[in-house]
Motif scaffolding. Structure first.
Motif, short mmCIF file in Angstrom:
data_model
loop_
_atom_site.label_atom_id
_atom_site.label_comp_id
_atom_site.label_asym_id
_atom_site.label_seq_id
_atom_site.Cartn_x
_atom_site.Cartn_y
_atom_site.Cartn_z
N GLN A 112 0.84 -1.00 -0.11
CA GLN A 112 -0.05 0.01 0.01
C GLN A 112 0.96 1.28 -0.04
OE1 GLN A 112 -3.88 0.98 2.72
NE2 GLN A 112 -1.84 1.79 3.61
N ALA A 113 0.42 2.30 -0.69
CA ALA A 113 0.98 3.54 -0.66
C ALA A 113 -0.09 4.58 -0.25
CB ALA A 113 1.48 3.78 -2.23
N LYS A 114 0.41 5.42 0.69
CA LYS A 114 -0.68 6.22 1.52
C LYS A 114 0.02 7.74 1.31
CE LYS A 114 -3.47 6.73 5.35
NZ LYS A 114 -3.95 6.09 6.99
N ASP A 115 -0.94 8.85 1.05
CA ASP A 115 -0.26 10.20 0.89
C ASP A 115 -0.43 10.66 2.49
OD1 ASP A 115 -2.93 10.56 0.94
OD2 ASP A 115 -2.87 11.41 -1.14
N MET A 116 -0.13 12.14 2.24
CA MET A 116 -0.33 12.68 3.62
C MET A 116 0.85 12.23 4.97
SD MET A 116 -2.35 15.13 3.11
CE MET A 116 -2.59 15.71 4.69
N GLY A 117 1.65 11.64 4.07
CA GLY A 117 2.68 11.19 5.11
C GLY A 117 2.34 9.76 5.71
N GLY A 118 1.10 9.33 5.47
CA GLY A 118 0.73 8.20 6.06
C GLY A 118 -0.19 8.57 7.22
N HIS A 119 -0.39 9.76 7.70
CA HIS A 119 -1.48 10.27 8.45
C HIS A 119 -2.62 10.10 8.41
CE1 HIS A 119 2.44 12.52 9.40
NE2 HIS A 119 2.09 12.17 10.48
N MET A 120 -3.46 10.11 9.39
CA MET A 120 -4.77 10.09 9.25
C MET A 120 -5.54 10.95 8.18
SD MET A 120 -5.89 7.56 11.21
CE MET A 120 -7.50 7.74 11.20
N GLY A 121 -6.48 10.40 7.27
CA GLY A 121 -7.10 11.49 6.39
C GLY A 121 -6.46 11.31 5.05
N GLY A 122 -5.41 10.51 4.94
CA GLY A 122 -4.77 10.68 3.69
C GLY A 122 -5.26 9.41 2.83
N LEU A 123 -4.99 9.62 1.58
CA LEU A 123 -5.72 8.85 0.37
C LEU A 123 -4.61 7.52 0.20
CD1 LEU A 123 -7.13 11.32 -2.09
CD2 LEU A 123 -8.20 10.01 -0.12
N SER A 124 -4.95 6.40 -0.10
CA SER A 124 -4.21 5.42 -0.53
C SER A 124 -4.56 4.40 -1.62
CB SER A 124 -4.19 4.38 0.64
OG SER A 124 -5.36 3.96 0.97
N GLY A 125 -3.62 3.99 -2.13
CA GLY A 125 -3.53 2.92 -3.27
C GLY A 125 -2.79 1.52 -3.11
N THR A 126 -3.21 0.60 -3.44
CA THR A 126 -2.38 -0.69 -3.49
C THR A 126 -2.16 -1.53 -4.71
OG1 THR A 126 -4.47 -2.02 -3.46
CG2 THR A 126 -3.65 -1.19 -1.23
N THR A 127 -1.24 -2.28 -4.83
CA THR A 127 -0.59 -3.26 -5.88
C THR A 127 -0.34 -4.56 -5.40
OG1 THR A 127 0.74 -3.20 -7.70
CG2 THR A 127 1.69 -2.45 -5.63
N GLU A 128 -0.46 -5.60 -6.17
CA GLU A 128 -0.12 -7.00 -5.83
C GLU A 128 1.20 -7.36 -6.62
OE1 GLU A 128 -2.91 -9.55 -7.23
OE2 GLU A 128 -4.78 -8.86 -5.87
N VAL A 129 2.04 -7.93 -5.70
CA VAL A 129 3.41 -8.52 -6.07
C VAL A 129 3.24 -10.00 -5.96
CG1 VAL A 129 5.85 -8.33 -5.67
CG2 VAL A 129 4.25 -6.29 -5.49
N LYS A 130 3.67 -10.82 -7.01
CA LYS A 130 3.62 -12.27 -6.78
C LYS A 130 5.14 -12.58 -6.96
CE LYS A 130 0.67 -14.69 -9.21
NZ LYS A 130 0.04 -15.30 -7.78
N ILE A 131 5.72 -13.12 -5.86
CA ILE A 131 6.99 -13.56 -5.66
C ILE A 131 7.36 -14.90 -5.47
CG2 ILE A 131 8.59 -13.42 -4.02
CD1 ILE A 131 7.73 -10.72 -2.87
N THR A 132 8.09 -15.64 -6.43
CA THR A 132 8.36 -16.84 -6.67
C THR A 132 9.93 -17.17 -6.11
OG1 THR A 132 6.94 -17.01 -8.62
CG2 THR A 132 8.65 -18.80 -8.16
#
Length: 675
Positions: A112-132
């Motif tokens: 997960q990547a979250k803006d506002m430095g990770g503080h409350m109220g910030g927006l976030s986005g996620t991505t999947e990583v497949k590790i073998t």
């Protein structure tokens, strides 16, 4: 932007233009995004903690220079405790030591990547990583069992498979390869080991045949090892494993075994039937030790020169042997066990026929000598003789020569033994005459010194020949005839001339006879074929198949083809042509043809006619045109053109006079008329 005030009614500027700057203040209204997701990564198994796996990067559309709207912080939502992510950089690292691919190979991690430095109220986005997790050679091979049991029958031959085993290695590819080898055991010389390239199994095979009665079990020790070793795991232990194989030998009903692989015996030729040749011996190697019986297969001794005792294997002769005909006899002897499965085995027996001096010597080459009748030198050698013997020539064996007693004191020739198995023939007098005697026969005795000694009398033919001055042979033929005294050369020439004249007369006579068989006339352009038959009786109409066939004149080409038989009535009758009397316009002019033939006959009085002649005495029947008989012409009306026939009358009479017949009729097979 630029703005200016103007009068509303006149629309004229009231003041000069003014420039205004409007600054839009950003707010956090865009969440972070991963433009390159989802991600795929690989990392070796057993990697140390903190090993970098992958770096993920997110972007935020908000202004990074205003506040914390675009300040991103990364965290891991899924994948713990195996992996971790650096909050500021997005680098994913391993979090657990000794992650084993053989236990678990793939991991699904959510970052997960979250803006506002990770503080409350910030927006976030996620991505999947497949590790073998990728494979490393971290596992040694391992046999599932420490001891394997196998068995083999004693009747198996070398190269046959005994059993298989396989060491397991969970690694992949080259890391999972296993090499096998025999390292110990009392059966290491009796068995061999190979690897199946497809199944990667160790295959145990017979190297030598085993014998239940000799040894009933064997032990082998097999090692399985990895050919590719990773040094970082050597501390864990050796990359190999061992297993023990116990092989038991099973009893089988085996055929008897001969003591020797082959036998060679000798026997003298001409030995009487029943003479011992040699003994073969075979035994049953099974525990039962069944008795053995012997026999000679018929196909190996077709003429049955030998027999064998079924009980003890003694081979004897059944008839005398001749070395000169067959010096060696190669047979087979079969041994069969009594009881069990009646198995048998065969052995080769080679029998040499020893030579006995039973053949007399004879001349080595042609026994005819050519000698010039003008022999000038006394005691002149005309021939050197040598001899051969069908028997084996033993060491120091030689031949001696002598004249037969009946010619020992002749006055023409003598013989000298050269003591080297040759002899020389000498002439005792000068000059020989073919007219007196052209052939001399000289009987010569030849002796060998074998045991027992053999001798023979051979006749040497000496032929007297005519030679030139250099003693070159010209002729060896006998004079067929001697001219009597007083007959001169002229008389001989006269006799030969008479013979030549007689031969010439005979040849001329034969030539004339052949010429008379030639046709009297040949029309090269029209190529007319004819067959005129004369007879002194009434024509037979259609039934008279021996009469003249006018179809041959109508179709000259038919003469070269198939000619119908004249001795039987044809099955197919020719149709009657329209127009009776005169020939058609396109037909052959028979009148001209007859004239030409008459002229030829008149101009060649020496040549008799060569037409076929048939005389018969019956009235013709069956003709559609009716008969030409004077009797029937009186009582029967006819459609014939008598004027036309009368015009032919003189011609037929001339033909009759020419051929010497009373009546002359021409039969036309096409229209069925007698003309």
């Amino acid at each position: 932007m630029t703005r200016q005030a103007v009068a509303r009614d006149t629309n004229k500027p009231l003041e000069p233009p003014s420039e205004f700057i409007v600054k839009v203040q950003d707010i956090n209204d865009n969440p972070p995004e991963f433009p390159h997701g989802p991600y795929y990564a690989r990392v070796p198994e057993m990697s140390n903690v903190g090993t970098s796996v992958l770096q993920v990067t997110a972007t935020d559309a908000d202004d990074p220079t205003y506040g914390n709207s675009a300040r991103l912080v990364y965290s891991i939502l899924q994948g713990q405790p195996y992996f971790s992510v650096e909050p500021q950089t997005g680098i994913i690292r391993t979090a657990l030591p000794n992650m084993d691919r053989e236990a678990r190979q793939e991991y699904d991690v959510v970052i997960q990547a979250k803006d506002m430095g990770g503080h409350m109220g910030g927006l976030s986005g996620t991505t999947e990583v497949k590790i073998t997790l990728t494979d490393v050679n971290d596992n040694p091979p391992k046999f599932p069992q420490s001891v394997y049991s196998m068995s083999v029958s004693e009747d198996k031959v070398a190269g046959e498979e005994v059993g298989r085993l396989k060491a397991k290695d969970p690694d992949l590819g080259d890391n999972g390869l296993v090499n096998y080898r025999l390292i110990d055991g009392d059966g290491i010389n009796m068995f061999e080991l190979t690897t199946d390239s497809e199944t990667r199994e160790a295959v145990i095979k017979l190297k030598k045949m085993v014998d239940f009665e000799t040894k009933r079990s064997y032990t082998l020790k097999v090692e399985g090892s990895n050919p590719h070793i990773d040094p970082q795991f050597l501390a864990w232990g050796p990359y190999k494993d061992e297993a023990t194989i116990k092989i038991s030998v099973e009893d089988a009903d085996e055929p008897p075994v001969f003591i020797a692989s082959s036998y060679t015996f000798e026997v003298e030729e001409n030995a009487p039937p029943g003479t011992p040749v040699g003994r073969v011996h075979a035994k049953d190697t099974d525990v039962a030790n069944n008795p053995v019986r012997y026999m000679i297969p018929r196909y190996t001794d077709v003429e049955q020169f030998f027999s064998i005792n079924a009980e003890d294997g003694m081979i004897t002769t059944t008839k005398p042997l001749d070395r000169e005909t067959q010096p060696w006899h190669n047979i087979s002897v079969s041994a069969t066990e009594i009881g069990g499965h009646h198995q048998d085995t065969k052995v080769r027996v080679n029998i040499k026929v020893k030579d006995v001096n039973d053949n007399p010597p004879e001349f080595a080459t042609n026994n005819e000598v050519l000698m010039c009748e003008t022999v000038y030198l006394h005691s002149f050698v005309i021939e050197t003789l040598s001899a051969v013997d069908k028997d084996e020539m033993a060491y120091r064996q030689h031949f001696t020569f002598n004249l037969a007693p009946e010619v020992a004191h002749n006055h023409n020739f003598s013989l000298k033994d050269n003591r080297d198995s040759t002899a020389s023939i000498y002439v005792l007098r000068k000059g020989f005459s073919r007219l007196t005697q052209d052939v001399y026969y000289l009987p010569i005795e030849i002796n060998d010194n074998g045991i027992p000694a053999m001798s023979s009398t051979n006749t040497l033919t000496i032929r007297v020949c005519s030679c030139d001055s250099k003693d070159t042979i010209l002729s060896c033929n006998v004079e067929p005839y001697v001219l009597p005294a007083g007959l001169s050369t002229g008389a001989l020439i006269a006799i030969l001339a008479c013979i030549v004249i007689l031969l010439a007369i005979v040849v001329l006579f034969v030539a004339l006879r052949r010429q008379k068989k030639e046709p009297l006339i040949v029309f090269e352009e029209e190529d007319i074929r004819e067959n005129i038959i004369t007879y002194d009786d009434e024509g037979g109409g259609e039934e008279d198949t021996e009469a003249f066939d006018i179809a041959t004149l109508q179709n000259p080409d038919g003469a070269n083809g198939f000619l119908p038989r004249k001795d039987i009535k044809p099955e197919l009758q020719y149709p009657i042509r329209p127009g009776i009397g005169r020939p058609a316009a396109n037909s052959v002019d028979v009148d001209d043809f007859i004239k030409t033939r008459i002229a030829e006959a008149d101009s060649d009085p020496t040549a008799p006619p060569y037409d076929s002649i048939q005389i018969y005495g019956y009235e013709g029947r069956g003709s559609l045109a009716g008969s030409l008989s004077s009797l029937e012409s009186v009582t029967t009306e006819s459609d014939l053109d008598y004027d036309y026939l009368q015009s032919w009358g003189p011609r037929f009479k001339k033909l009759a006079d020419l051929y010497g017949t009373k009546d002359c009729s021409i039969n036309d097979a096409d229209d069925g008329e007698d003309s």
